[in-house]
Design an enzyme around this catalytic site. Sequence first.
Site, PDB file in Angstrom:
ATOM      1  N   SER A   1       0.863  -1.191   0.000  1.00  0.00           N
ATOM      2  CA  SER A   1       0.000   0.000   0.000  1.00  0.00           C
ATOM      3  C   SER A   1       0.895   1.236   0.000  1.00  0.00           C
ATOM      4  CB  SER A   1      -0.864   0.018   1.268  1.00  0.00           C
ATOM      5  OG  SER A   1      -1.454   1.292   1.448  1.00  0.00           O
TER       6      SER A   1
ATOM      7  N   TYR B   1      -1.214  -0.575  10.670  1.00  0.00           N
ATOM      8  CA  TYR B   1      -1.449  -1.299   9.409  1.00  0.00           C
ATOM      9  C   TYR B   1      -0.392  -0.879   8.382  1.00  0.00           C
ATOM     10  CZ  TYR B   1      -3.810  -2.271   4.931  1.00  0.00           C
ATOM     11  OH  TYR B   1      -4.113  -2.678   3.660  1.00  0.00           O
TER      12      TYR B   1
ATOM     13  N   LYS C   1       2.645  -2.731   6.127  1.00  0.00           N
ATOM     14  CA  LYS C   1       2.786  -2.582   4.671  1.00  0.00           C
ATOM     15  C   LYS C   1       4.206  -2.124   4.314  1.00  0.00           C
ATOM     16  CE  LYS C   1      -1.225  -4.028   3.462  1.00  0.00           C
ATOM     17  NZ  LYS C   1      -1.354  -5.186   2.550  1.00  0.00           N
TER      18      LYS C   1
END
Lengths: 256, 242
Positions: free
Chosen positions: A145, A158, A162
């Site tokens: 991401s 999160y 990534k």
Amino acid sequence: MKVLDGRVAVITGGSRGIGLGIARAFRAAGAHVVIAARKEQGLKDARAELLRGEGTGDVLDVVANAGEPDHAQRCVADTMLHFGRLDVLVNNAATNPYMGDLLELDLPRAEKTVRVNQYGMIAWSRSAWHAWMSEHGGTIVNIASVGGLIVDPQIGYYNATKAAMLLMTRQLAYELGPKVRVNAIAPGVIKTELARAVWEAREPVLTAKLPLRRLGTVEDVANAAVFLASEASSWMTGQALVLDGGATALPIAVDS
Amino acid sequence: MRDLFSLEGKTAVVTGASSGLGARFASVLASAGATVFAAARRVDRLRELGVGVVSCDVSVEADRVRLAETAFAETGRFDILVNNAGVPGETQAAEETADSFASVLAVNLVAPFHLAQLMASRGGTSIINVASILGLVSAAPFGGASYAASKAGLIGLTRELAGQWGGAGVRVNALAPGWFRTEMTEDLFSDERSSRWVDRNTMLKRGGEVGELDGALLFLASDASSYCTGQVMVVDGGWTAR
């Protein structure tokens, strides 16, 4: 001749969103696909949808949790049994159980995030390597991401997983080369059903700041995945392909 | 994938088309359906390409304008620009004069900027700046100061133009090749020790082969990359991922 003719691809999180879009594009490009996800009904629906789409490849659906190494092992074994090869692995499944500041993050949710997003990538790559790729070669595509490159007011942890995926992409490219090429895609905000809450109400605000003036689509990511999975990218490894409409080319990433 | 990568009906300009990579770029774009104008100083080397040929020294402003006008006048459009023309400059920074440094920037950085302007003002959609891994990392004793600076500058230019022109529908990306066999790397590959150095430090354990930029070029030129802008696509077998 299509670019993925006769290839077999395993896609984690393949029953919906970006994963399903990649499966659709791979099949249209000539591949057989194996979609892995946790929910049986979702998989059945996805398989039926894929079979109605473009392409003639077979579709195998396997119930598996990306954070369980045993499931990875079993899914890869099923793939080998059914197709006898495994040319492409797409590490797409991810989880995000926590929104908020890093200092407030509890250990169980941190461990779950790492388990699926980070260790999952290792476990699935290992299974694919031992079952087929170490001997016959292959390509691994990791769906990271742009969050792995920037700071965010909500999903910092999160994003940290990534970022780890992006570095592990380089590390695995080093460890598995020259047999296996390993690359990542780092999408910006993509208009998936799952992320509807993120983009729907704010779409005009979000798009106004993007150089390309629109959010990403599942097809944008799927096209790039076909490119990275195929021989069209035969001298690319360890790279992250950013698909964000220009967002990270501008210094406007942090904005709540 | 083939349809997705199609350039049917598009007009493309490739500079530096008499070099190995440039000639390849021109024929790859043509084979995907584009009407290609190949520009170079040495036009006699372009005849065999089977594409439109324009004599052009990209360091000369009038030549750049004529190139853009020729492509636009003949086809009524100018969709794709591949800024490929480049010169290597001196290898040893200590021996490079300021004038020589400036002349490298004129070809490798100023000319791509001006051509990008000429293209964007004619409704262009995809600019591909051919940079280099040397715009990202040093490879001393190979490379060179002006060359590295020009390629790093080209990457900055890519991001800035992407930011400014995205709203107008112009995508701007850079292609950064690693060690390919070209005229510029002839000495490197013909020396056995240097050639082994490339193999050893590349994750795929070899130099790039002719054709291994085709996919990246078509991806960036076509609608397959319609959400990709301001990016550097590195095709280097893993050299810079170390």
